[in-house]
Design an enzyme around this catalytic site. Structure first.
Site: not given
Ligand code: SAM
Length: 368
Positions: A196, A200, A202, A217, A239, A256, A309
Site C-alpha cells: 500500500c 511512496g 516509506k 497501490d 490490490d 501500511d 496511522c
Molecule cells: C496509508 S496510505 C499509504 C502511505 C504510503 N505507505 C506512504 O508511506 O507514503 C494507504 C494506501 O493504501 C492504498 N490502498 C487502499 N486499499 C488498498 C488495497 N486493497 N490494495 C492496495 N492498496 C490499497 C490507498 O490507495 C493508499 O494509497
C-alpha cells in the site's frame, strides 16, 4: 493582515464547508493564485486550518449570542472572528473590526455585535468534545480505546499545527512514518514488497536504505504519485488482497494499510468532520483481509510489518489478535525503542509522545 487575505480565508472556509473541498488541497491552490506576501500567506493558513479544526468550539462560542438561523458565509465570518479572539488571543479591536469588514454587508451589524460579546464573555465549556472541537464519536471512541488521559492528550496535540521534518534526501515526511520505514529493518539488497505504497514515502525511504523495493497501490492515480516521487522504483497498480507476486519471494512485506487516520488529524484540518463513526470497524475488515494475503509472500524467516496511522483498538491490536489466530506460526519481534510504547505484541506511538503523527506498528517473523 490585509483585507484581501481575510477575504481569501473566508472564501476558503465557505468552500471547505459548502463544497466539501479538502483544506490541504484547496488552500495551496488559492494561495498560489493570490499575490499575497509570505507573512500574509502564513496567517491565512493559520486562520483557515485553525478555524476549520476549531469549528465546533467556535460555533459554541458564537451560538451563545445568536438566536436566529445564519447563512453559511455569516456563520463562517463569526467562526473566523471567534477563532482569532479566543484561540489566537488577538486584540478585539483588530479581530472584530477586520472580520466585520469582510462579512456580508447586510450582516455586518450582527457580526460586530456578536463578536464583541464573544470577546468579553467568560467561557464554560459543556464537555471535552466541544472544548477540543471534535465530533462526539471521535472523543468517545478514543477515550474508550486509550483511556481518558492518553486520548485527551492526543486530541489536544492534534489541534496544533504539525512540524515539518525533512529527510536527508529532501523528502518531507513525518518522523513517525520515517520510524516505520526504519522499523522494517531492510538491509541493502533485501527484497521488500510495499503493498500500500502511495504516495511512496516509506517506499522511497526503504529504497534509499539500499533495499530492492517493489511498490504497489490499488489506485492507479496514486500509483502515478509514487512514480512522480521515485521514477526509478518498480511500481504497479495491484490490490493487496490479491497481490500478484510469487509466494515466499520477499524478505520483508510492508503493509501500511488504509485506515481511519485518527492519528493524523493535525495534518488534515477538515478530516475530523469527514471521517464517519463506522470507519474503524469497516477498515478493520479490509485490514484483516490484507494481512492474510500478505503473509504467504514472506520467505522463511521473512518479516511482515503492519502499520496504520490511527489509534483505534479495532485497527491495531484487533488486527494483531486476528493474525495471532490466522497465522499462529508468526512470532513477534521486539518493539522499537522509545518514544514507541509496547502495545500488545506491537507498538504504539501517541502523538503527544514525540510531537509526531499517531501510529501503530506490528512486526512479525515467519519461521525460518
Ligand atoms: C496509508 S496510505 C499509504 C502511505 C504510503 N505507505 C506512504 O508511506 O507514503 C494507504 C494506501 O493504501 C492504498 N490502498 C487502499 N486499499 C488498498 C488495497 N486493497 N490494495 C492496495 N492498496 C490499497 C490507498 O490507495 C493508499 O494509497
Amino acid at each position: 493582515m490585509t483585507s484581501s487575505s481575510r477575504l481569501l480565508a473566508l472564501d476558503a472556509l465557505d468552500r471547505i464547508d459548502r463544497d466539501g473541498a479538502y483544506a490541504n488541497l484547496l488552500l495551496p491552490d488559492l494561495l498560489g493564485r493570490s499575490d499575497l506576501e509570505a507573512r500574509d500567506r502564513n496567517f491565512v493558513t493559520e486562520l483557515v486550518y485553525g478555524t476549520t479544526r476549531m469549528r465546533r468550539a467556535c460555533d459554541f462560542l458564537v451560538d451563545r449570542f445568536v438566536t436566529r438561523e445564519l447563512d453559511l458565509r455569516v456563520r463562517n465570518a463569526l467562526r473566523l472572528g471567534a477563532y482569532q479572539l479566543h484561540f489566537l488571543g488577538m486584540p478585539p479591536h483588530a479581530a472584530v473590526g477586520e472580520t466585520v469588514e469582510v462579512a456580508p454587508k447586510l450582516a455586518r451589524g450582527l457580526v460586530n455585535a456578536v463578536l464583541r460579546r464573544v470577546s468579553g464573555a467568560p467561557v464554560t465549556w459543556p464537555d471535552d468534545a466541544t472544548r477540543l472541537s471534535y465530533p462526539d464519536w471521535i472523543v468517545e471512541h478514543l477515550v474508550a480505546d486509550l483511556g481518558s488521559e492518553d486520548a485527551i492528550g492526543a486530541l489536544e496535540v492534534m489541534n496544533t499545527a504539525p512540524g515539518v521534518t525533512e529527510r536527508a534526501d529532501g523528502y518531507v515526511q513525518d518522523l513517525a512514518s520515517q520510524w516505520v520505514a526504519d522499523a522494517v529493518g531492510a538491509t541493502p539488497g533485501e527484497r521488500v514488497a510495499d503493498l500500500c505504497a502511495a504516495p511512496g514515502g516509506k517506499a522511497t525511504a526503504l529504497a534509499a536504505a539500499g533495499a530492492t523495493v517493489v511498490a504497489a497501490d490499488i489506485r492507479k492515480a496514486r500509483v502515478g504519485l509514487i512514480r512522480g516521487n521515485a521514477p526509478e522504483l518498480p511500481v504497479l497498480a495491484a490490490d493487496a488482497a490479491r497481490p500478484p507476486f510469487r509466494p515466499g519471494s520477499f524478505d520483508h512485506v510492508l503493509l501500511d494499510a488504509p485506515c481511519s487516520g485518527l492519528g493524523t488529524l493535525r495534518r488534515r484540518p477538515d478530516a475530523r468532520w469527514r471521517i464517519d463513526a463506522a470507519s474503524p470497524e469497516r477498515l478493520a475488515v479490509v485490514q484483516r483481509s490484507l494481512v492474510d494475503a500478505a503473509v504467504p509472500l514472506l520467505r522463511p524467516g521473512g518479516t511482515l510489518v503492519y502499520s496504520v496511522c490511527t489509534l483505534t483498538e479495532a485497527e491495531t491490536t484487533g488486527i494483531d489478535d486476528h493474525l495471532a489466530s490466522s497465522s499462529p506460526q508468526l512470532v513477534s519481534l521486539a518493539p522499537p525503542a522509545g518514544p514507541w510504547d509496547p502495545h500488545g505484541r506491537g507498538s504504539r506511538l501517541l502523538p503527544q509522545a514525540a510531537d509526531t503523527d499517531g501510529m501503530y506498528l506490528l512486526r512479525l517473523r515467519a519461521p525460518a
